[in-house]
Design a protein around this motif. Structure first.
Motif, mmCIF file in Angstrom:
data_model
loop_
_atom_site.group_PDB
_atom_site.id
_atom_site.type_symbol
_atom_site.label_atom_id
_atom_site.label_comp_id
_atom_site.label_asym_id
_atom_site.label_seq_id
_atom_site.Cartn_x
_atom_site.Cartn_y
_atom_site.Cartn_z
ATOM 1 N N SER A 118 1.847 -0.087 12.766
ATOM 2 C CA SER A 118 1.516 1.324 12.527
ATOM 3 C C SER A 118 2.448 2.255 13.292
ATOM 4 C CB SER A 118 0.061 1.599 12.934
ATOM 5 O OG SER A 118 -0.150 1.289 14.303
ATOM 6 N N ASP A 119 3.465 1.689 13.968
ATOM 7 C CA ASP A 119 4.412 2.527 14.704
ATOM 8 C C ASP A 119 5.715 2.633 13.914
ATOM 9 O OD1 ASP A 119 5.423 -0.005 14.992
ATOM 10 O OD2 ASP A 119 5.500 0.005 17.182
ATOM 11 N N GLY A 120 6.818 2.727 14.587
ATOM 12 C CA GLY A 120 8.101 2.889 13.902
ATOM 13 C C GLY A 120 8.812 1.601 13.581
ATOM 14 N N THR A 121 8.080 0.510 13.480
ATOM 15 C CA THR A 121 8.694 -0.804 13.240
ATOM 16 C C THR A 121 9.526 -0.837 11.965
ATOM 17 O OG1 THR A 121 7.037 -2.047 14.506
ATOM 18 C CG2 THR A 121 8.153 -3.213 12.714
ATOM 19 N N ALA A 122 8.988 -0.300 10.869
ATOM 20 C CA ALA A 122 9.707 -0.355 9.591
ATOM 21 C C ALA A 122 11.063 0.336 9.677
ATOM 22 C CB ALA A 122 8.857 0.270 8.487
ATOM 23 N N ALA A 123 11.104 1.484 10.358
ATOM 24 C CA ALA A 123 12.368 2.219 10.493
ATOM 25 C C ALA A 123 13.368 1.443 11.337
ATOM 26 C CB ALA A 123 12.105 3.591 11.113
ATOM 27 N N ASP A 156 0.801 -1.219 0.000
ATOM 28 C CA ASP A 156 0.000 0.000 0.000
ATOM 29 C C ASP A 156 0.832 1.266 0.000
ATOM 30 O OD1 ASP A 156 0.969 -0.521 2.500
ATOM 31 O OD2 ASP A 156 -0.784 0.256 3.570
ATOM 32 N N ARG A 157 2.165 1.149 0.098
ATOM 33 C CA ARG A 157 2.989 2.349 0.155
ATOM 34 C C ARG A 157 4.169 2.303 -0.802
ATOM 35 N NH1 ARG A 157 3.288 3.543 6.673
ATOM 36 N NH2 ARG A 157 1.067 3.317 7.080
ATOM 37 N N GLY A 158 4.272 1.235 -1.581
ATOM 38 C CA GLY A 158 5.360 1.160 -2.530
ATOM 39 C C GLY A 158 6.639 0.669 -1.900
ATOM 40 N N ARG A 159 7.709 0.802 -2.640
ATOM 41 C CA ARG A 159 8.994 0.230 -2.232
ATOM 42 C C ARG A 159 9.726 1.144 -1.270
ATOM 43 N NH1 ARG A 159 13.781 -1.923 -6.223
ATOM 44 N NH2 ARG A 159 15.512 -1.535 -4.821
ATOM 45 N N ARG A 160 10.312 0.498 -0.234
ATOM 46 C CA ARG A 160 11.186 1.206 0.690
ATOM 47 C C ARG A 160 12.462 0.421 0.843
ATOM 48 N NH1 ARG A 160 8.555 3.823 5.655
ATOM 49 N NH2 ARG A 160 10.657 3.380 6.341
ATOM 50 N N GLY A 161 13.447 1.041 1.381
ATOM 51 C CA GLY A 161 14.676 0.322 1.704
ATOM 52 C C GLY A 161 15.586 0.161 0.509
ATOM 53 N N ASP A 162 16.568 -0.646 0.653
ATOM 54 C CA ASP A 162 17.578 -0.851 -0.370
ATOM 55 C C ASP A 162 17.829 -2.331 -0.550
ATOM 56 O OD1 ASP A 162 18.305 1.996 -0.663
ATOM 57 O OD2 ASP A 162 18.947 1.749 1.419
ATOM 58 N N THR A 163 18.470 -2.661 -1.671
ATOM 59 C CA THR A 163 18.926 -4.043 -1.865
ATOM 60 C C THR A 163 20.411 -4.096 -1.615
ATOM 61 O OG1 THR A 163 19.298 -3.625 -4.206
ATOM 62 C CG2 THR A 163 17.148 -4.523 -3.572
ATOM 63 N N ALA A 164 20.883 -5.259 -1.177
ATOM 64 C CA ALA A 164 22.323 -5.472 -0.999
ATOM 65 C C ALA A 164 22.621 -6.893 -1.401
ATOM 66 C CB ALA A 164 22.736 -5.239 0.442
ATOM 67 N N ALA A 165 23.507 -7.052 -2.375
ATOM 68 C CA ALA A 165 23.828 -8.399 -2.871
ATOM 69 C C ALA A 165 25.239 -8.760 -2.469
ATOM 70 C CB ALA A 165 23.678 -8.444 -4.383
ATOM 71 N N ASP A 166 25.430 -10.057 -2.319
ATOM 72 C CA ASP A 166 26.752 -10.585 -2.014
ATOM 73 C C ASP A 166 27.365 -9.965 -0.763
ATOM 74 O OD1 ASP A 166 27.415 -10.495 -5.536
ATOM 75 O OD2 ASP A 166 26.567 -12.107 -4.321
ATOM 76 N N ALA A 167 26.501 -9.707 0.256
ATOM 77 C CA ALA A 167 27.029 -9.147 1.511
ATOM 78 C C ALA A 167 27.874 -10.199 2.201
ATOM 79 C CB ALA A 167 25.878 -8.722 2.408
#
Length: 359
Positions: free
Chosen positions: A95-100, A10-21
């Protein structure tokens, strides 16, 4: 170095991808998959990733950002030397700051961040089932602090018991200030259900009691076709307990034992509201509702009143009377203990009535 990919329908993409960490001496490739947009996620969508890691750790979280941050900080202290692993955290529509909090933790943990809109811990877990890459899967909760040696202890135990597939950690409650001594005592019988204390034997080996939700581990090879029952376990409103018990029994019925691993230790953090009478009594009622779904050796009831077992109705009435008497003449401990017995029996009656109504 960690990484995460997060998709919220419902809000689209957030965050980043990281490969081969790089995690210690092992390369871990982060994978990302868009979650289904329906309210009931399709757990079978997309190809199942090949088990290329040693361990997957999985838990769901909802609106407990502060506790979640402490839990994720504890994972930084894990001894994972020589192990390849991933941490799958499922945000169950917070609905709180979990995603962050999860996004910050992804900078230093091998974290996969999933989002599930439909409420219910077991619904969230089921979404992750086809995305596991660890050959050994540890299920836990967002309020459980692992001992730094926990993963190593699990893996070592699995090597010592190669023919077994279900393992349970030693679980000790972490009580808040102000907890009555009698409530924190091992003599408080309901403490096992209320606070998930689990130490069925002092040494390592087979036990009859299934592991508890705060920490248990299963070999991934046995999870094919296995799912947590979505009508049981934590979700919005009142609910019947027993999701982990039903899940683990489904595996054990294939001929496997439960292995207790006391060297794999965790602390289940007890929230301040969980030592209040109201919370304990609701927990007892939820437990009673879940007992309806447990295997039983009881003979079928012979006599019924309005479709309900007469013996159960009598036991509910007797427990209520004893509770009312305790309210008049007893101290808090006795009142709570009597009330718990009443709510356990009442919960069972409530669930049977719900079944009879076809709900």
């Amino acid at each position: 170095m960690g990484g995460a990919y997060y998709t919220r329908p419902d809000r689209g993409r957030r965050g980043d991808t990281a490969a081969d960490a790089m995690l210690y001496a092992h390369a871990v490739r982060q994978i990302s998959q868009r979650m289904p947009e329906s309210n009931t996620p399709d757990c079978s969508s997309g190809p199942a990733p090949a088990p290329s890691l040693d361990v997957s750790v999985v838990f769901a979280t909802r609106d407990r950002a502060e506790q979640l941050e402490r839990t994720l900080d504890a994972y930084r202290a894990l001894d994972t030397a020589g192990l390849t692993w991933e941490l799958i955290v499922i945000d169950n529509n917070s609905s709180d700051g979990t995603a962050a909090v999860i996004d910050r933790a992804a900078k230093y943990l091998p974290l996969i961040h999933l989002f599930v809109e439909a409420g219910g811990q077991n619904r969230a877990r089921n979404v992750a089932m086809d995305r596991l890459r660890g050959q050994f899967v540890v299920f836990t909760d967002d309020d459980v602090i692992p001992d730094p040696a926990c993963l190593q202890a699990y893996v070592a135990a699995a090597a010592r018991w190669p023919d077994d597939v279900i393992f349970g950690a030693r679980i000790e409650p972490g009580f808040p200030d102000g907890t009555p001594e009698w409530m924190a005592s091992r003599d408080f019988n309901f403490g096992t259900t209320a606070f998930a204390r689990y130490a069925p034997r002092p040494d390592e080996g087979p036990v009859k009691t299934h592991p508890y939700g705060p920490s248990f581990a299963v070999r991934r090879e046995t999870l094919t076709g296995q799912r947590f029952p979505e009508d049981l376990g934590p979700q919005t409103g009142n609910y019947a307990m027993g999701g982990e018990a039903a899940f683990l029994r489904g595996i054990a019925e294939q001929g496997y034992r439960y292995i207790h691993v006391p060297s794999a230790q965790v602390v289940h953090m007890v929230r301040p509201e969980q030592i209040n009478d109201a919370w304990l009594l609701q927990r007892a009622q939820n437990k009673g509702r879940g007992q309806v779904y447990l295997p039983t050796r009881r003979k079928p009831a012979r006599f019924h009143i309005q479709g309900m077992p007469a013996k159960l109705l009598l036991s509910v009435a007797r427990a209520w009377a004893r509770y009312q008497l305790a309210r008049l003449v007893s101290l808090r401990q006795r009142r709570v203990e009597r009330a718990i017995i009443y709510q356990l029996r009442l919960g069972r009656l409530m669930e049977l009535r719900r079944q009879k109504r076809g709900e």
